[in-house]
Scaffold this motif. Structure first.
Motif, short mmCIF file in Angstrom:
data_model
loop_
_atom_site.label_atom_id
_atom_site.label_comp_id
_atom_site.label_asym_id
_atom_site.label_seq_id
_atom_site.Cartn_x
_atom_site.Cartn_y
_atom_site.Cartn_z
N GLN A 137 0.81 -1.21 0.00
CA GLN A 137 0.00 0.00 0.00
C GLN A 137 0.85 1.26 0.00
O GLN A 137 0.33 2.35 -0.18
N ALA A 138 2.15 1.09 0.24
CA ALA A 138 3.02 2.27 0.34
C ALA A 138 4.41 1.92 -0.15
O ALA A 138 4.82 0.75 -0.16
N GLU A 139 5.13 2.95 -0.59
CA GLU A 139 6.53 2.76 -0.99
C GLU A 139 7.36 3.92 -0.48
O GLU A 139 6.85 5.03 -0.26
N LEU A 140 8.65 3.65 -0.28
CA LEU A 140 9.58 4.68 0.17
C LEU A 140 10.01 5.51 -1.03
O LEU A 140 10.53 4.98 -2.00
N VAL A 141 9.78 6.81 -0.95
CA VAL A 141 10.15 7.72 -2.04
C VAL A 141 11.61 8.14 -1.90
O VAL A 141 12.38 8.09 -2.85
N ASP A 142 12.01 8.56 -0.69
CA ASP A 142 13.39 8.98 -0.47
C ASP A 142 13.64 9.07 1.03
O ASP A 142 12.70 9.01 1.84
N PHE A 143 14.94 9.20 1.40
CA PHE A 143 15.26 9.25 2.83
C PHE A 143 16.57 10.00 3.06
O PHE A 143 17.40 10.16 2.17
N THR A 144 16.73 10.46 4.28
CA THR A 144 18.01 10.99 4.75
C THR A 144 18.07 10.75 6.25
O THR A 144 17.15 10.16 6.84
N ILE A 197 15.96 9.23 11.34
CA ILE A 197 15.83 8.86 9.92
C ILE A 197 14.54 9.47 9.39
O ILE A 197 13.47 9.30 10.00
N TYR A 198 14.65 10.22 8.31
CA TYR A 198 13.50 10.88 7.68
C TYR A 198 13.07 10.09 6.45
O TYR A 198 13.89 9.80 5.58
N TRP A 199 11.79 9.75 6.39
CA TRP A 199 11.22 9.03 5.25
C TRP A 199 10.12 9.86 4.61
O TRP A 199 9.26 10.42 5.31
N GLU A 200 10.13 9.88 3.27
CA GLU A 200 8.95 10.34 2.52
C GLU A 200 8.32 9.11 1.90
O GLU A 200 9.00 8.32 1.24
N ILE A 201 7.02 8.94 2.14
CA ILE A 201 6.31 7.73 1.71
C ILE A 201 5.21 8.11 0.72
O ILE A 201 4.53 9.13 0.89
N LYS A 202 5.02 7.27 -0.28
CA LYS A 202 3.89 7.41 -1.20
C LYS A 202 2.86 6.33 -0.83
O LYS A 202 3.19 5.15 -0.76
N GLY A 203 1.64 6.75 -0.55
CA GLY A 203 0.59 5.81 -0.17
C GLY A 203 0.25 5.93 1.31
O GLY A 203 0.84 6.71 2.04
N GLU A 204 -0.70 5.13 1.74
CA GLU A 204 -1.15 5.13 3.14
C GLU A 204 -0.66 3.86 3.83
O GLU A 204 -0.65 2.79 3.22
N ILE A 205 -0.28 3.99 5.09
CA ILE A 205 0.24 2.83 5.81
C ILE A 205 -0.17 2.91 7.29
O ILE A 205 -0.20 4.00 7.88
N PRO A 237 21.42 14.04 -0.03
CA PRO A 237 22.39 13.75 1.04
C PRO A 237 21.81 12.70 1.99
O PRO A 237 20.68 12.85 2.45
N ARG A 238 22.56 11.65 2.23
CA ARG A 238 22.04 10.56 3.06
C ARG A 238 22.20 10.81 4.55
O ARG A 238 21.56 10.16 5.36
N CYS A 239 23.08 11.73 4.89
CA CYS A 239 23.25 12.12 6.29
C CYS A 239 23.54 13.61 6.29
O CYS A 239 24.40 14.06 5.54
N THR A 240 22.81 14.37 7.08
CA THR A 240 22.98 15.82 7.00
C THR A 240 23.01 16.48 8.36
O THR A 240 22.34 16.03 9.30
N GLY A 241 23.81 17.53 8.43
CA GLY A 241 23.80 18.42 9.58
C GLY A 241 23.47 19.83 9.14
O GLY A 241 23.53 20.78 9.93
N ASN A 242 23.15 19.98 7.84
CA ASN A 242 22.84 21.27 7.25
C ASN A 242 21.59 21.86 7.90
O ASN A 242 20.51 21.26 7.88
N LYS A 243 21.71 23.05 8.49
CA LYS A 243 20.61 23.64 9.26
C LYS A 243 19.39 23.94 8.39
O LYS A 243 18.25 23.80 8.84
N VAL A 244 19.63 24.36 7.14
CA VAL A 244 18.50 24.67 6.25
C VAL A 244 17.73 23.38 5.93
O VAL A 244 16.49 23.35 5.98
#
Length: 606
Positions: free
Chosen positions: A488-495, A509-517, A580-587
């Motif tokens: 019902q859902a897929e991982l779009v991207d992560f960092t 860990i930040y996930w953007e998901i497509k679909g409902e879960i 970027p897979r790992c970030t400390g960038n404040k923005v």
């Protein structure tokens, strides 16, 4: 000469070029040890007396030494360098200093790195040698691909490629991304002629500077020439996935433009409008066919869209290693049965290796080092393990992600060992630490075949824990498998981010998901990811509660597009963008945290 004779001549020329370039490479690969020393000699003789080298080797007459002595003297006198060491020189070049600082030849162009790896863009010298080696590796890679997946001479490529704007520094030096410099070069034209494959898109589309308008026009022209397309490509897998996610939303508009011979109001750049409308004309029959296919594809979640809309395409070609690997699942979904062919190994600083076995799956691909492009050294890397027996050389320094051995030349690398790549280039980089971790998988003739592992220093760490980009990727794969089981859902991207602002510090860990879960599934994903980190320092720290529970943040749809637009707004091009897979960038962290809609905390360690 008749049309048939012209085509036959083109085929014969193409075959001859392919045979010649493969023959050349196999010869230099066989003699790679001697070729590497000759490459170093050429670099040092060409740039003898430049300010950077003079600082270390003074007036030593390299030309009077034999190859072994020269190689040894160079490694003993010139120190390993990072971008920080070269930055004062590239800045002086940007400011208009024309004295021989890094090369005897004037440097009139500087490339901008993407900035997605280290958080800021950096200047890298770009010369005609950069364009020439790009042409050389593209021809070589095309020749190896043609052996496995022959394509028709004179066919087209659906190519999602993007230039960013070139600008001039106050010192008169042209600055832009390496891909921008290349697409503006004569070598780009030559590559199309010599490989007999022509991009569907016009120069105006490639260089328009607005990736959304470029993507729409790439798709429109790709559809318009759909029966001529031999393969689909982009610099990075991300760009192909991004384009087809956009296609899902725009296909009706694209069909309308093909049917009527018009151009969407999305396109407001005059030169792009003129170029596209001058290339296309109304084609109701094609539009109806595309519409019929898309109506079926929409019900099937766009599975196998590429072969169904481009029926003569032989493969999909792109960089698919490293930070691009997470996009392979979606790319395979779009590609159906079409083979995924991993493109070659390079960086803004230099091309490194070619894929000589295009049928190898991207997860297992290796790259044969091209010994004429740069002089290569390799720093042996060892994991931090108290019981490791270091028998392969002196351990002379400790970085926080690996223990390092003494650098070795290409002739001394060993199968199964991991290394950091060090470059000496014709463009003015000397013993430059690239920051890439590779593993030697074997040899092609006598040149090493490298498996790209990850970037160095892109790691999650709170205290004694050390997790690389590859470790993170494996953990996210484990979590996303649970997600995909629901269908019902897929991982779009992560960092990710190591949050040390609160105590104890913990991983986010930040996930953007497509679909409902269901939230219970996301709880399970969070717990499994936390339990999947195998680094001993992390496991001990979690057990003793000196690292807190892993936090999984679900962000709203479009969050990672905002991150892309942030980088493009700062001068990056879509062609070279990597999340970027790992970030400390404040923005970036502000974007991610503002867009977070759900948070989950692991219960893996009680």
């Amino acid at each position: 000469m008749s049309i048939g004779q012209t085509k036959m001549t083109n085929y014969n020329n193409k075959d001859r070029i392919e045979t010649d370039i493969i023959g050349w490479f196999e010869e230099v690969a066989e003699e790679s040890v001697d070729v590497q020393r000759q490459t170093l000699r050429r670099i040092l003789e060409l740039n003898h007396g430049v300010e950077y080298l003079k600082k270390w080797i003074g007036d030593i007459r390299i030309q009077e030494m034999d190859d072994n002595e020269m190689e040894s003297i160079y490694a003993s006198l010139v120190p390993l360098a990072s971008h920080v060491d070269l930055e004062p020189f590239t800045q002086r070049i940007a400011d208009g200093d024309t004295t021989p600082l890094l090369t005897q030849q004037p440097i009139t162009n500087l490339s901008l790195s993407s900035g997605t790896t280290e958080g800021r863009q950096k200047f890298v010298p770009f010369t005609q040698h950069s364009s020439q080696t790009t042409l050389q590796i593209f021809k070589l890679a095309a020749a190896y691909r043609s052996r496995i997946y022959p394509i028709r001479g004179g066919g087209r490529i659906l190519e999602f490629i993007y230039s960013s704007k070139q600008c001039e520094t106050k010192g008169g030096v042209i600055v832009g991304t390496a891909t921008t410099h290349y697409y503006a070069s004569e070598e780009f034209k030559i590559k199309q002629q010599q490989t007999q494959s022509f991009t569907c898109s016009t120069r105006e589309v490639i260089s328009c500077g607005d990736y959304k308008q470029s993507t729409y026009c790439h798709l429109l022209l790709g559809l318009y020439f759909s029966h001529e397309v031999e393969f689909v490509t982009s610099t990075f897998a991300y760009s192909i996935v991004q384009a087809f996610r956009s296609f899902e939303e725009m296909w009706k508009e694209l069909c309308h433009d093909i049917r009527e011979g018009t151009l969407s109001s999305r396109i407001n750049i005059a030169k792009v409008q003129k170029a596209v409308l001058g290339t296309t004309q109304p084609n109701p029959e094609l539009a109806s066919r595309i519409q019929s296919v898309c109506e079926k594809l929409e019900k099937e979640d766009w599975f196998s869209i590429i072969p169904k809309l481009w029926p003569n395409a032989k493969y999909v070609y792109s960089i698919m290693t490293g930070s691009m690997q997470p996009y392979l699942t979606k790319l395979r979904h779009y590609s159906g049965e079409l083979p995924l062919v991993s493109a070659d190994y390079g960086s803004t600083e230099s091309w490194i290796g070619v894929n000589v076995d295009p049928k190898t799956p991207p997860e297992k691909v290796t790259f044969a080092v091209i010994p004429t492009f740069s002089y290569f050294e390799f720093i042996p890397l060892y994991r931090h393990k108290s019981n490791h027996n270091y028998q392969n050389g002196n351990i002379n320094s400790t970085n926080y992600d690996f223990i390092e051995g003494d650098p070795v030349p290409l002739s001394q690398v060993k199968t199964g060992q991991q290394y950091e790549v060090v470059l000496t280039t014709f463009t003015g980089l000397y013993r430059y630490r690239l920051g890439d971790v590779v593993e030697v998988e074997g040899f092609f003739k006598n040149t090493p075949k490298l498996n790209f592992i990850c970037r160095r220093n892109l790691i999650l760490t709170v205290n004694i824990d050390k997790n690389t980009e590859k470790d993170l990727q494996l953990v996210v794969e484990r979590g996303s498998q649970i997600l995909s089981k629901s269908k019902q859902a897929e991982l779009v991207d992560f960092t990710s981010h190591a949050n040390v602002a609160t105590q104890p510090g913990h991983y986010v860990i930040y996930w953007e998901i497509k679909g409902e879960i269901d939230e219970k599934v996301l709880d399970e994903c969070c717990r499994d990811m936390d339990a999947s980190f195998v680094d001993h320092g992390y496991v001990v720290s979690r057990r003793t509660k000196s690292i807190g529970p892993l936090e999984l943040c679900i962000v709203e749809k479009g969050t990672f597009k905002k991150i892309l637009e942030y980088y493009i707004g700062n001068g990056a091009a879509l062609s070279q963008f990597k999340t970027p897979r790992c970030t400390g960038n404040k923005v970036l962290l502000k974007i991610l945290n503002v867009c977070t809609i759900k948070r989950f905390y692991s219960t893996a360690y009680g």
